[in-house]
Motif scaffolding. Sequence first.
Motif, PDB file in Angstrom:
ATOM      1  N   ALA A  49       0.824  -1.213   0.000  1.00 15.65           N
ATOM      2  CA  ALA A  49       0.000   0.000   0.000  1.00 15.65           C
ATOM      3  C   ALA A  49       0.855   1.258   0.000  1.00 15.65           C
ATOM      4  CB  ALA A  49      -0.937   0.007   1.202  1.00 15.65           C
TER       5      ALA A  49
ATOM      6  N   TRP B 193       1.187   8.704   1.524  1.00 12.21           N
ATOM      7  CA  TRP B 193       1.386   7.552   0.646  1.00 12.21           C
ATOM      8  C   TRP B 193       2.067   8.000  -0.638  1.00 12.21           C
ATOM      9  CZ3 TRP B 193      -3.135   9.279   2.750  1.00 12.21           C
ATOM     10  CH2 TRP B 193      -4.017   9.982   1.915  1.00 12.21           C
TER      11      TRP B 193
ATOM     12  N   ILE C 264      -5.045  -6.565  -0.838  1.00 19.01           N
ATOM     13  CA  ILE C 264      -5.419  -5.155  -0.921  1.00 19.01           C
ATOM     14  C   ILE C 264      -6.551  -5.023  -1.932  1.00 19.01           C
ATOM     15  CG2 ILE C 264      -4.635  -2.829  -1.512  1.00 19.01           C
ATOM     16  CD1 ILE C 264      -1.830  -3.664  -0.651  1.00 19.01           C
TER      17      ILE C 264
ATOM     18  N   ASN D 253      -9.044  -2.429  -4.139  1.00 24.39           N
ATOM     19  CA  ASN D 253      -9.334  -1.108  -4.683  1.00 24.39           C
ATOM     20  C   ASN D 253     -10.850  -1.016  -4.872  1.00 24.39           C
ATOM     21  OD1 ASN D 253      -9.578   0.440  -7.704  1.00 24.39           O
ATOM     22  ND2 ASN D 253      -8.526   1.498  -6.047  1.00 24.39           N
TER      23      ASN D 253
ATOM     24  N   GLU E  94      -7.219   6.696  -3.314  1.00 30.31           N
ATOM     25  CA  GLU E  94      -6.340   6.311  -4.417  1.00 30.31           C
ATOM     26  C   GLU E  94      -6.946   6.919  -5.676  1.00 30.31           C
ATOM     27  OE1 GLU E  94      -3.157   4.166  -6.412  1.00 30.31           O
ATOM     28  OE2 GLU E  94      -3.493   4.968  -4.407  1.00 30.31           O
TER      29      GLU E  94
ATOM     30  N   ILE F  12      -8.262   2.455  -1.550  1.00 26.81           N
ATOM     31  CA  ILE F  12      -7.739   1.122  -1.324  1.00 26.81           C
ATOM     32  C   ILE F  12      -7.882   0.800   0.161  1.00 26.81           C
ATOM     33  CG2 ILE F  12      -6.133   1.220  -3.262  1.00 26.81           C
ATOM     34  CD1 ILE F  12      -3.853   1.472  -1.265  1.00 26.81           C
TER      35      ILE F  12
END
Length: 390
Positions: A48, A152, A232, A234, A258, A263
Amino acid sequence: MVSKIVVVGGGVIGSAVAYFLRSADTSVQVTVIERDPTYARASSALSAASIRQQFSTPLSVQMSLYGIEFLRSIGERLAVDGQRPSIDLHEGGYLFLATPAGETILRENHALQTSLGADIRYLPREALQETFAWLNTEDLVAGTYGVSGEGWFDGYGLVQALRKKAQSLGVRYVATEVTGLRREGRHVREVLTASGETFACDVLVNAAGPWARRVAQMLDIELPVHARRRSIFNVSSPAKLERCPLLIDPTGVYFRPEGTTYICGTSPSADRDPDDLPLDEVDHALFDDVIWPTLAHRVPQFEALRVEHAWSGYYEYNVFDHNAIIGYHPDIDNCVFANGFSGHGLQQGPATGRGVAELILQGRFVSLDLSPLGFDRVLENRPVVERNVV
């Protein structure tokens, strides 16, 4: 004198080590052995890709403080022939939430983080609701929010930037698999590979990520680092959440923006978390049974979620204490371990690369003392306990 260094593993950790070695001393010969130059199964590419300072141990906070400094300046640091890489760093912050049962730990962690210079804000329930109007706070007492320095980025972009910069500095990357290590007494002398090529070494660095345990076993060393699958998801939603950070629910479920989607994920229960599960088999039941109900409770607008895409990657999971193992093994004089980051490898990669390079070239950690993360603690049963495991 150290002249030949072989690094096993060319992900973020191995490539950071190689970059810092050659940046510090162009006389050393550095070879990185990476069995998959596409990084199709690499944790660096499949994670991630986030960074935080909200840890409960001082060293983890300090490593990530250096990590954000490095990431902010990546265009300048890792430029090659005038081409400045970008990793799309977004400092959207982390938001850790606590029920009454977790309030004391949240306060203690916040005091530690801010004492070390992290820009973390403590938000009582009323402030949480005011700041994040879309959040269900009915069962919460407080949260801590990273105002800056957390967020991120593009993990695949980071590993590629480190690799290209290391190569420009003279690091050789070899696409093959390590099949054996020739040891004489307290020294590793040669690295054997599937291609038939052998590499003499003055120092060996084990940065093999989820496969580090296999490399250690070639030296008759048991490394408590296991490959644990993490799925993970989405997801899309009609919800438009203003000022959305990377949110960590008290249950351990997380989500973050995202682009125009989100996510999300969580760690499975221990009985559903064996080693080496296939990466091409995403744990969709985990989303249906745990993640979606939790998100719908925490963010009522998430009741209507649709999975657009899902994938899995490996955590190099340190089953001993969930923290990295960095440094020489006490029984082998020239083998450095840099393993077991348990989901923190991308953000701790710069500090690890710098520290391992210092240890090899100068004989000690100089910029930041990483010795508390040494292998000795495993052998002596002295775990470094991290209370903010995600």
